[in-house]
Design an enzyme around this catalytic site. Sequence first.
Site, PDB file in Angstrom:
ATOM      1  CD  GLN A  75      48.238  33.968  43.967  1.00 43.51           C
ATOM      2  OE1 GLN A  75      47.273  34.253  43.245  1.00 43.51           O
ATOM      3  NE2 GLN A  75      48.284  32.827  44.637  1.00 43.51           N
ATOM      4  CB  SER A  76      51.797  35.418  37.187  1.00 48.28           C
ATOM      5  OG  SER A  76      51.722  35.951  35.890  1.00 48.28           O
ATOM      6  CG  ASN A  77      46.905  39.597  37.697  1.00 46.89           C
ATOM      7  OD1 ASN A  77      46.241  38.836  38.400  1.00 46.89           O
ATOM      8  ND2 ASN A  77      47.190  40.836  38.074  1.00 46.89           N
ATOM      9  CB  CYS A  79      50.847  32.675  34.761  1.00 43.78           C
ATOM     10  SG  CYS A  79      52.639  32.836  34.563  1.00 43.78           S
TER      11      CYS A  79
END
Length: 249
Positions: A75-77, A79
């Site tokens: 859930q990387s912001n 990326c």
Amino acid sequence: MQLNYPTRVRLGFFPTPIEKLERLSRHLGGPEIYVKRDDQTGLATGGNKTRKLEFVIAAALEQGCDRLVTLGGPQSNHCRQTAAAAAKLGLNCSVVLRGDLPPKALGNLLLDQLLGANVHWAGDRTREEVADELVVGLKASGVKPYLVPLGASTPLGSVGYVLALEETLQQLKEQGTVIDTIVLASSSAGTQAGLVAGAALLGFSGSILGISIDATAEDLRGRVTSLAEGAVKLLQAPDASRSVAPLPS
């Protein structure tokens, strides 16, 4: 001090507003609390990585790269914002995520896919190892990839938060507001490093308090110091090696 910023590609909506948190300040019974709304940077729902990517991706474009490769959590912001920046600029994008493919794509993972990123899963390997292999394979196939490290936290990326502090101090001056502490969550260290470097270069005498979310204070302190010193050198400040004071214990 007049700073000599590196080349930047515009990705976000700046300046972001500063909002006073009236009810929280009252609830805590003392400190006046303000928030710098970098959730409103505007790149695929916004976030702090936009500022760093403006400088990092400008370097990728100068090198003639046509694909961004980066890494993060499922859930990387970071990326999500990198995928959005690639889509905005007409670049391809690959993201390497920790772990394995979940049963259903939700949240940022879904946005990564909607934004056209190719998603790779590290499984039981490190993301860095998989990303490095991906870059080698892309180069062998004739692609010109640019590896954006975790969080875009490089000296160049950290410059984005030197500029952010300059923006913030100008806004506070115009509002007639004085602050003495900046508090932020800190992980890959680039945001905190930029603020630390900016404080040294711009004469901000308040505290920069980073709250580590995944590393010891000692490890984070080392990363922040290294990145901050690198950012100062990129800005070609006089006496760069002495511009960043040691972080407090």
